[in-house]
Design an enzyme around this catalytic site. Structure first.
Site, PDB file in Angstrom:
ATOM      1  N   ASN A 194      -8.515   8.719  13.177  1.00 50.23           N
ATOM      2  CA  ASN A 194      -8.784   9.176  11.698  1.00 50.23           C
ATOM      3  C   ASN A 194      -7.597   9.887  11.379  1.00 50.23           C
ATOM      4  OD1 ASN A 194     -11.716   8.749  11.740  1.00 50.23           O
ATOM      5  ND2 ASN A 194     -11.376   9.834  13.823  1.00 50.23           N
ATOM      6  N   HIS A 237     -13.076   9.798   3.259  1.00 50.71           N
ATOM      7  CA  HIS A 237     -13.180  10.110   4.710  1.00 50.71           C
ATOM      8  C   HIS A 237     -13.856  11.615   4.737  1.00 50.71           C
ATOM      9  CE1 HIS A 237     -10.448   6.379   5.678  1.00 50.71           C
ATOM     10  NE2 HIS A 237     -11.668   6.309   6.128  1.00 50.71           N
ATOM     11  N   GLY A 276      -0.807   4.593  -1.042  1.00 50.97           N
ATOM     12  CA  GLY A 276      -1.773   5.086  -0.189  1.00 50.97           C
ATOM     13  C   GLY A 276      -1.168   6.250   0.892  1.00 50.97           C
ATOM     14  N   TYR A 290     -15.701  -3.495   8.121  1.00 52.59           N
ATOM     15  CA  TYR A 290     -14.273  -3.205   8.226  1.00 52.59           C
ATOM     16  C   TYR A 290     -13.590  -3.476   9.509  1.00 52.59           C
ATOM     17  CZ  TYR A 290     -10.318   0.093   7.419  1.00 52.59           C
ATOM     18  OH  TYR A 290      -9.088   0.472   7.355  1.00 52.59           O
ATOM     19  N   GLY A 326       0.705  -1.303   0.170  1.00 50.07           N
ATOM     20  CA  GLY A 326      -0.089  -0.017   0.090  1.00 50.07           C
ATOM     21  C   GLY A 326       0.944   1.370  -0.060  1.00 50.07           C
ATOM     22  N   ARG A 367     -14.350  13.650  16.869  1.00 51.03           N
ATOM     23  CA  ARG A 367     -13.395  13.002  16.506  1.00 51.03           C
ATOM     24  C   ARG A 367     -11.859  13.442  16.757  1.00 51.03           C
ATOM     25  NH1 ARG A 367     -16.982  10.275  16.021  1.00 51.03           N
ATOM     26  NH2 ARG A 367     -17.976   9.196  14.020  1.00 51.03           N
TER      27      ARG A 367
END
Length: 400
Positions: free
Chosen positions: A167, A181, A15, A138, A12, A259
């Site tokens: 996050n 997101h 990413g 997930y 990845g 958050r």
């Protein structure tokens, strides 16, 4: 300890997190890095993954590849979220073991924790009550991944560590409206609403050419084109589906959920710190290994001769679980407060509304980072600075 010439496979590596980990390793002098794009290597293909490990024989693996998205994507693609992630994890972890990988770092997510977990969430609250429904698949996949690491360590004496970031946001973030997101989606919506109000169709065209929305690009948005009127209306119609209007943005939920956000380059630094300096024996306590002659070695792994084929942890060790590590800031803000930071960064003078008929998701997701701090790492980038940095990166991405 991995040497500077150790071969490290970053799954990845294009990413959000993988690219930041790749760059962090390079900055630390680790040059022998291996990466494959999804086109080059499909991690859900077991045979392809086996051939890759046969060919490359990495000393260490960072498993940062995942099928990810926000509330909308989690709702639409439930089967994909559990199946794709489980396949990737099973293939990479099993082949890493089969090929004698010395160290593996698995990246999960704090969505593994129960919907109503006590705040801030400690590692020990895993599996204590039901998950948030909107991201259940997930979360279950990621729980399985961290349990794979834990179980391989206990049965086979491997040195696989799982980190659970909060996050994340930062360079190479996903700004595609269908599956991004909360922060990048919010930022792009606000930016496009500003451009619509400014009548800046040239920049709207650039944005849509870079990241089409439901197949609609910036083609025909030249104000002098005969197709401009019909094409611009198509653009306005599709953007309205995502709450983007002339000088107005409508966001999902009430704006009240809290958050926590971590800059992706901070996450990368924490990940590499753990990869290079933290062993499984450090997490569960080296004295436990020593007391039962479990064979802890200099590289943090465990003598396989003592553990192979045991079928579980030695009784003397007691119950060993929740060996993963939370990675975050330990700080939080509401979605509404986040929108205010985004509005400021973009220079938006319109209105932001919240649609309370849409789901909020989990109301609070603050993690306890005491274990991470005890292992020698704390975050550096605060959210106010990070939001501005992300918008600067996004604007720059439109010109490349």
């Amino acid at each position: 300890m991995l040497s500077k010439d150790s071969k490290i496979y970053v799954a990845g590596h294009h990413g959000l997190v993988g690219s930041a980990i790749w760059n962090n390793l390079l900055q630390r002098g680790y040059k022998n890095l291996v990466g494959r794009s999804h086109k080059e290597l499909d991690l859900t293909d077991q045979l392809a993954v086996r051939h890759f490990f046969d060919e490359e024989r990495p000393d260490a693996v960072v498993l940062a590849a995942a099928f990810v998205g926000g509330i909308m994507a989690n709702s639409l693609y439930r089967a994909d979220f559990i199946m794709q992630n489980m396949k990737m994890q099973c293939n990479v972890i099993s082949e890493a073991y089969a090929h004698g990988v010395k160290k593996l770092l698995f990246l999960g997510s704090t969505c593994i924790y129960p919907k109503n977990a006590p705040q801030p969430m400690k590692e020990d609250c895993l599996l204590t009550s039901p998950l948030e429904y909107t991201n259940e698949e997930y979360a279950i996949a990621k729980i399985a991944g961290l349990k794979m690491c834990e179980s391989y360590n206990l049965q086979y004496g491997t040195n696989y560590i799982a980190v659970m970031p909060t996050n994340l946001y930062g360079p190479n973030d996903n700004f595609h409206l269908e599956n991004s997101h909360v922060m990048p989606a919010m930022m792009r919506k606000v930016y496009l609403a500003k451009l619509i109000h400014d009548g800046d169709w040239e920049k709207i065209a650039i944005d849509l050419n870079k990241r089409p929305v439901e197949g609609i690009t910036g083609e025909g948005l030249d104000a002098h084109s005969s197709a401009f009127k019909s094409q611009s209306q198509k653009v306005l119609d599709v953007l309205a589906k995502y709450g983007i209007y002339d000088n107005k943005v409508v966001l999902w939920g009430t704006g009240t959920p809290l958050r926590e956000f971590l800059w992706s380059e901070d996450m990368a630094d924490a990940s590499v710190h753990v990869l290079l300096n933290v062993n499984f024996s450090d997490i569960i306590g080296i004295e436990k290994y020593s007391s039962v002659h479990y064979g802890a070695s200099t590289d943090g792994s465990v003598d396989r001769n003592h553990s192979a084929g045991r079928g579980g942890a030695l009784p003397q060790l007691g119950e060993i679980r929740n060996c993963h590590i939370n990675v975050g800031t330990g700080k939080e803000l509401t979605i509404r407060e986040l929108s205010e930071l985004v509005v400021k960064a973009v220079g938006f003078e319109g209105t932001v509304e919240f649609d309370a008929s849409k789901p909020d998701g989990t109301m609070r997701k603050l993690i306890d980072v005491e274990k991470l701090h005890s292992l020698g790492w704390t975050h550096k980038v605060e959210i106010e600075d990070g939001v501005q940095r992300l918008f600067e990166w996004y604007k720059q991405s439109l010109s490349t």
